[in-house]
Design an enzyme around this catalytic site. Structure first.
Site, PDB file in Angstrom:
ATOM      1  N   PRO A  44      48.572  31.754  60.909  1.00 27.48           N
ATOM      2  CA  PRO A  44      50.395  31.296  61.415  1.00 27.48           C
ATOM      3  C   PRO A  44      50.809  29.742  61.656  1.00 27.48           C
ATOM      4  O   PRO A  44      52.155  29.361  61.482  1.00 27.48           O
ATOM      5  CB  PRO A  44      50.600  31.898  62.865  1.00 27.48           C
ATOM      6  CG  PRO A  44      49.304  32.231  63.456  1.00 27.48           C
ATOM      7  CD  PRO A  44      48.278  32.292  63.095  1.00 27.48           C
ATOM      8  N   ASP A  68      46.460  25.933  50.053  1.00 27.68           N
ATOM      9  CA  ASP A  68      47.493  26.150  49.617  1.00 27.68           C
ATOM     10  C   ASP A  68      49.004  25.166  50.262  1.00 27.68           C
ATOM     11  O   ASP A  68      48.635  24.269  51.378  1.00 27.68           O
ATOM     12  CB  ASP A  68      47.885  27.478  50.269  1.00 27.68           C
ATOM     13  CG  ASP A  68      47.404  28.282  49.308  1.00 27.68           C
ATOM     14  OD1 ASP A  68      46.507  28.430  48.020  1.00 27.68           O
ATOM     15  OD2 ASP A  68      47.576  29.830  49.886  1.00 27.68           O
ATOM     16  N   LYS A  88      50.536  25.206  44.014  1.00 22.58           N
ATOM     17  CA  LYS A  88      51.164  26.517  43.526  1.00 22.58           C
ATOM     18  C   LYS A  88      52.770  26.650  43.633  1.00 22.58           C
ATOM     19  O   LYS A  88      52.982  26.632  44.218  1.00 22.58           O
ATOM     20  CB  LYS A  88      49.891  27.484  44.633  1.00 22.58           C
ATOM     21  CG  LYS A  88      49.537  28.200  42.884  1.00 22.58           C
ATOM     22  CD  LYS A  88      48.792  29.242  44.313  1.00 22.58           C
ATOM     23  CE  LYS A  88      47.991  30.292  43.486  1.00 22.58           C
ATOM     24  NZ  LYS A  88      47.395  30.732  44.132  1.00 22.58           N
ATOM     25  N   GLY A 120      47.577  31.939  57.023  1.00 24.22           N
ATOM     26  CA  GLY A 120      47.773  33.390  57.205  1.00 24.22           C
ATOM     27  C   GLY A 120      45.897  34.078  56.573  1.00 24.22           C
ATOM     28  O   GLY A 120      45.497  33.603  57.241  1.00 24.22           O
ATOM     29  N   ASP A 121      46.379  35.437  57.512  1.00 21.79           N
ATOM     30  CA  ASP A 121      45.453  36.370  57.102  1.00 21.79           C
ATOM     31  C   ASP A 121      44.903  35.931  55.815  1.00 21.79           C
ATOM     32  O   ASP A 121      45.218  36.765  54.294  1.00 21.79           O
ATOM     33  CB  ASP A 121      44.794  37.403  57.655  1.00 21.79           C
ATOM     34  CG  ASP A 121      44.121  37.844  57.320  1.00 21.79           C
ATOM     35  OD1 ASP A 121      43.134  37.908  56.727  1.00 21.79           O
ATOM     36  OD2 ASP A 121      43.776  38.598  58.883  1.00 21.79           O
ATOM     37  N   ILE A 124      44.766  39.649  53.969  1.00 18.57           N
ATOM     38  CA  ILE A 124      45.759  40.295  53.799  1.00 18.57           C
ATOM     39  C   ILE A 124      46.408  39.624  52.820  1.00 18.57           C
ATOM     40  O   ILE A 124      47.407  40.561  51.828  1.00 18.57           O
ATOM     41  CB  ILE A 124      46.466  40.388  55.023  1.00 18.57           C
ATOM     42  CG1 ILE A 124      45.759  41.195  56.230  1.00 18.57           C
ATOM     43  CG2 ILE A 124      47.439  41.282  55.072  1.00 18.57           C
ATOM     44  CD1 ILE A 124      46.509  41.372  57.231  1.00 18.57           C
TER      45      ILE A 124
END
Length: 126
Positions: A44, A68, A88, A120-121, A124
């Site tokens: 997070p 990212d 991106k 994040g993960d 996922i």
């Protein structure tokens, strides 16, 4: 090895413009002496929530980190090696993905270690 048809659940047949079974026929490129590519999730955004392994990988000065733009600045501040941030943005995801691929392949072909850092993960949201 599983037949390509075993992976048909990954995407609808038209998503990539060709049948899913043809996506897994052969690798796009083969590297003779490859480095390593590690997929790492930034969680997070709180550096205190990173695993010890993630912290160790990010603090290696010989590693290229491809991130990212959504990864938090406190996480990016932990990178000791080279950091490249993908551009991106909405509407240019394909261009950015090619840029990420080229950065990773260039470094891997030189035998370098690359971390693909995602928010994040990564399993996922990646």
């Amino acid at each position: 090895l599983l037949p390509a048809s075993a992976f048909s659940f990954l995407a609808p047949p038209s998503r990539f413009g060709r049948p899913v079974s043809r996506l897994f026929e052969s690798p796009v490129e083969v590297i003779e002496n490859p480095g390593t590519l590690t997929l790492l999730g930034a969680g997070p955004g709180d550096p205190n929530l990173l695993t010890l392994k993630a912290l160790s990988l990010l603090s290696d000065p010989s590693t290229l980190v491809v991130s990212d733009r959504l990864v938090s600045q406190p996480i990016l501040d932990l990178v000791a090696g080279n950091l490249l941030i993908a551009n991106k943005n909405p509407g240019c995801a394909d261009l950015a993905q090619n840029e990420i691929y080229n950065w990773c392949m260039a470094s891997l072909s030189l035998g370098k270690n690359v971390i693909r850092l995602k928010i994040g993960d990564p399993f996922i949201f990646g």
